[in-house]
Write a protein that holds these residues in place. Structure first.
Motif, PDB file in Angstrom:
ATOM      1  N   LEU A 135       0.909  -1.162  -0.125  1.00 46.84           N
ATOM      2  CA  LEU A 135       0.010   0.123   0.027  1.00 46.84           C
ATOM      3  C   LEU A 135       0.885   1.174   0.108  1.00 46.84           C
ATOM      4  O   LEU A 135       0.549   2.353  -0.683  1.00 46.84           O
ATOM      5  CB  LEU A 135      -1.014  -0.112   1.274  1.00 46.84           C
ATOM      6  CG  LEU A 135      -2.109  -1.253   1.361  1.00 46.84           C
ATOM      7  CD1 LEU A 135      -2.823  -1.118   2.572  1.00 46.84           C
ATOM      8  CD2 LEU A 135      -2.851  -1.442   0.194  1.00 46.84           C
ATOM      9  N   THR A 136       2.040   1.278   0.454  1.00 44.80           N
ATOM     10  CA  THR A 136       2.760   2.366   0.957  1.00 44.80           C
ATOM     11  C   THR A 136       3.693   2.736  -0.525  1.00 44.80           C
ATOM     12  O   THR A 136       3.472   3.867  -0.845  1.00 44.80           O
ATOM     13  CB  THR A 136       3.936   2.214   1.809  1.00 44.80           C
ATOM     14  OG1 THR A 136       3.245   1.777   3.072  1.00 44.80           O
ATOM     15  CG2 THR A 136       5.002   3.232   2.023  1.00 44.80           C
ATOM     16  N   TYR A 139       0.659   4.050  -2.712  1.00 35.90           N
ATOM     17  CA  TYR A 139       0.486   5.474  -2.364  1.00 35.90           C
ATOM     18  C   TYR A 139       1.721   6.284  -2.992  1.00 35.90           C
ATOM     19  O   TYR A 139       1.234   7.525  -3.313  1.00 35.90           O
ATOM     20  CB  TYR A 139       0.544   5.455  -0.948  1.00 35.90           C
ATOM     21  CG  TYR A 139       0.472   7.009  -0.361  1.00 35.90           C
ATOM     22  CD1 TYR A 139      -0.817   7.520  -0.146  1.00 35.90           C
ATOM     23  CD2 TYR A 139       1.412   7.769  -0.051  1.00 35.90           C
ATOM     24  CE1 TYR A 139      -0.783   8.928   0.240  1.00 35.90           C
ATOM     25  CE2 TYR A 139       1.406   8.889   0.705  1.00 35.90           C
ATOM     26  CZ  TYR A 139       0.072   9.515   0.762  1.00 35.90           C
ATOM     27  OH  TYR A 139      -0.003  10.912   1.295  1.00 35.90           O
ATOM     28  N   GLY A 143      -1.139   8.069  -4.751  1.00 35.10           N
ATOM     29  CA  GLY A 143      -1.844   8.710  -3.850  1.00 35.10           C
ATOM     30  C   GLY A 143      -2.744   7.556  -3.185  1.00 35.10           C
ATOM     31  O   GLY A 143      -2.762   6.501  -3.428  1.00 35.10           O
ATOM     32  N   VAL A 144      -3.631   7.927  -2.143  1.00 37.36           N
ATOM     33  CA  VAL A 144      -4.419   7.253  -1.326  1.00 37.36           C
ATOM     34  C   VAL A 144      -5.262   6.312  -2.055  1.00 37.36           C
ATOM     35  O   VAL A 144      -5.829   5.146  -1.756  1.00 37.36           O
ATOM     36  CB  VAL A 144      -5.217   8.090  -0.204  1.00 37.36           C
ATOM     37  CG1 VAL A 144      -6.406   8.691  -0.862  1.00 37.36           C
ATOM     38  CG2 VAL A 144      -5.748   7.029   0.523  1.00 37.36           C
ATOM     39  N   GLU A 146      -4.836   5.295  -5.074  1.00 32.62           N
ATOM     40  CA  GLU A 146      -4.186   4.150  -6.096  1.00 32.62           C
ATOM     41  C   GLU A 146      -4.027   3.209  -5.019  1.00 32.62           C
ATOM     42  O   GLU A 146      -3.806   1.967  -5.147  1.00 32.62           O
ATOM     43  CB  GLU A 146      -2.765   4.556  -6.287  1.00 32.62           C
ATOM     44  CG  GLU A 146      -2.107   3.704  -7.278  1.00 32.62           C
ATOM     45  CD  GLU A 146      -2.552   3.148  -8.222  1.00 32.62           C
ATOM     46  OE1 GLU A 146      -2.108   1.893  -8.841  1.00 32.62           O
ATOM     47  OE2 GLU A 146      -3.507   3.819  -8.999  1.00 32.62           O
ATOM     48  N   ALA A 147      -3.594   3.547  -3.747  1.00 34.10           N
ATOM     49  CA  ALA A 147      -3.291   2.461  -2.483  1.00 34.10           C
ATOM     50  C   ALA A 147      -4.485   1.675  -2.294  1.00 34.10           C
ATOM     51  O   ALA A 147      -4.415   0.482  -2.154  1.00 34.10           O
ATOM     52  CB  ALA A 147      -2.800   3.285  -1.465  1.00 34.10           C
ATOM     53  N   LEU A 178       0.147   7.698   7.080  1.00 33.62           N
ATOM     54  CA  LEU A 178      -0.045   8.787   6.261  1.00 33.62           C
ATOM     55  C   LEU A 178      -0.447   9.978   7.295  1.00 33.62           C
ATOM     56  O   LEU A 178      -0.139  11.112   7.142  1.00 33.62           O
ATOM     57  CB  LEU A 178      -1.539   8.588   5.658  1.00 33.62           C
ATOM     58  CG  LEU A 178      -1.396   7.331   4.414  1.00 33.62           C
ATOM     59  CD1 LEU A 178      -2.657   7.651   3.897  1.00 33.62           C
ATOM     60  CD2 LEU A 178      -0.173   7.579   3.659  1.00 33.62           C
ATOM     61  N   ASP A 183      -0.662  13.725   5.859  1.00 28.71           N
ATOM     62  CA  ASP A 183      -1.847  13.421   4.934  1.00 28.71           C
ATOM     63  C   ASP A 183      -3.034  13.253   5.676  1.00 28.71           C
ATOM     64  O   ASP A 183      -3.422  11.789   5.612  1.00 28.71           O
ATOM     65  CB  ASP A 183      -1.540  12.474   3.819  1.00 28.71           C
ATOM     66  CG  ASP A 183      -2.638  12.523   2.757  1.00 28.71           C
ATOM     67  OD1 ASP A 183      -3.395  13.205   3.089  1.00 28.71           O
ATOM     68  OD2 ASP A 183      -2.061  11.781   1.956  1.00 28.71           O
ATOM     69  N   GLY A 186      -5.802  11.550   3.445  1.00 23.38           N
ATOM     70  CA  GLY A 186      -5.491  10.485   3.099  1.00 23.38           C
ATOM     71  C   GLY A 186      -5.944   9.431   4.126  1.00 23.38           C
ATOM     72  O   GLY A 186      -6.448   8.345   4.009  1.00 23.38           O
ATOM     73  N   ALA A 190      -8.360   6.306   3.896  1.00 21.84           N
ATOM     74  CA  ALA A 190      -8.096   4.944   4.240  1.00 21.84           C
ATOM     75  C   ALA A 190      -8.953   4.263   5.654  1.00 21.84           C
ATOM     76  O   ALA A 190      -9.483   3.197   5.435  1.00 21.84           O
ATOM     77  CB  ALA A 190      -6.885   4.877   4.515  1.00 21.84           C
TER      78      ALA A 190
END
Length: 247
Positions: A135-136, A139, A143-144, A146-147, A178, A183, A186, A190
């Motif tokens: 996920l990182t 990201y 960005g979030v 996409e994660a 995040l 962020d 974000g 999540a």
């Protein structure tokens, strides 16, 4: 015209058939074996098949050749691909771990001893990374959103293989990275998804309250803290934060 077409087909088959007849066969004495020295081709065969299944890859992942080519056209001796060199290191590491496991005392001789192999970590993936790592990386690329799309894709593909831990801490831990980086939007995105997935977890709502409070929305944070306490009355953090907000 039909006779001409038939003659043309025969000519084409005469030209193509020799190439199609070129089939791969395991060599009696494989070359450039640096870890599995002395093995015959038939002894090597099940090990290579185990690699492809454990990592979810094809021969072209480690060896010089293109997918779709006959294996007879592959250059299995070459060390040009770094993945092949890495595999040798991983095999040596696995052998060391297996030896260490064999030396451990067994409390119950009736139980099957613990074994270690490629599948222990990879479970169908070339890179045995954690879900938070995946996920990182996503990201960092997009960005979030996409994660979270990566989360859904991995869950759909690997849920039944045990490759990743899809329980609530994964998205929670990712969201806090995040939050720590600044962020807050974000992190809220999540954690909102995590609350949708695990609505009965007081900890998830507590985390969402923390992110919402950090974003400067104490009223919404108060709602989430109350939700967390309803689900888990022993949540001391939620109780303390809610008391502070109400004061």
């Amino acid at each position: 015209m039909n006779r001409t077409a038939a003659l043309f087909a025969l000519v084409v088959l005469a030209v193509v058939s020799p190439a199609r007849a070129q089939r791969f066969s395991w060599p009696e004495k494989p070359e450039n074996l640096q870890v599995l020295e002395g093995m015959t081709g038939q002894e090597l065969r099940p090990i290579m098949r185990e690699f492809t299944q454990a990592l979810g890859v094809r021969c072209s992942y480690c060896h010089v050749g293109e997918e779709g080519q006959s294996l007879a056209e592959f250059d299995f001796v070459s060390d040009l691909k770094p993945e092949k060199v890495t595999t040798r290191s991983m095999m040596r590491m696995a052998a060391t771990i297996e030896q260490a496991l064999a030396e451990l005392p067994r409390e119950d001789e009736s139980k099957t001893p613990v074994e270690f192999g490629c599948v222990t970590c990879h479970r169908g993936r070339p890179r045995p990374t954690s879900l938070v790592d995946e996920l990182t990386e996503a990201y960092a690329e997009g960005g979030v959103e996409e994660a979270l799309a990566t989360y859904d894709g991995l869950k759909e593909k690997f849920l039944l293989q045990g490759c990743y831990d899809f329980r609530e801490p994964a998205l929670n831990d990712f969201a806090y990275t995040l939050l720590e980086s600044g962020d807050t939007d974000g992190a809220i995105r999540a954690l909102t998804k995590n609350a949708e997935l695990f609505p009965e977890s007081g900890n998830v709502w507590d985390s969402l309250a923390e992110a919402t409070l950090a974003a400067g929305d104490p009223e919404q944070a108060r709602i989430y803290y109350k939700k967390a306490l309803e689900l888990d009355p022993r949540n001391r953090n939620a109780a303390a934060k809610l008391e502070s907000l109400e004061r």
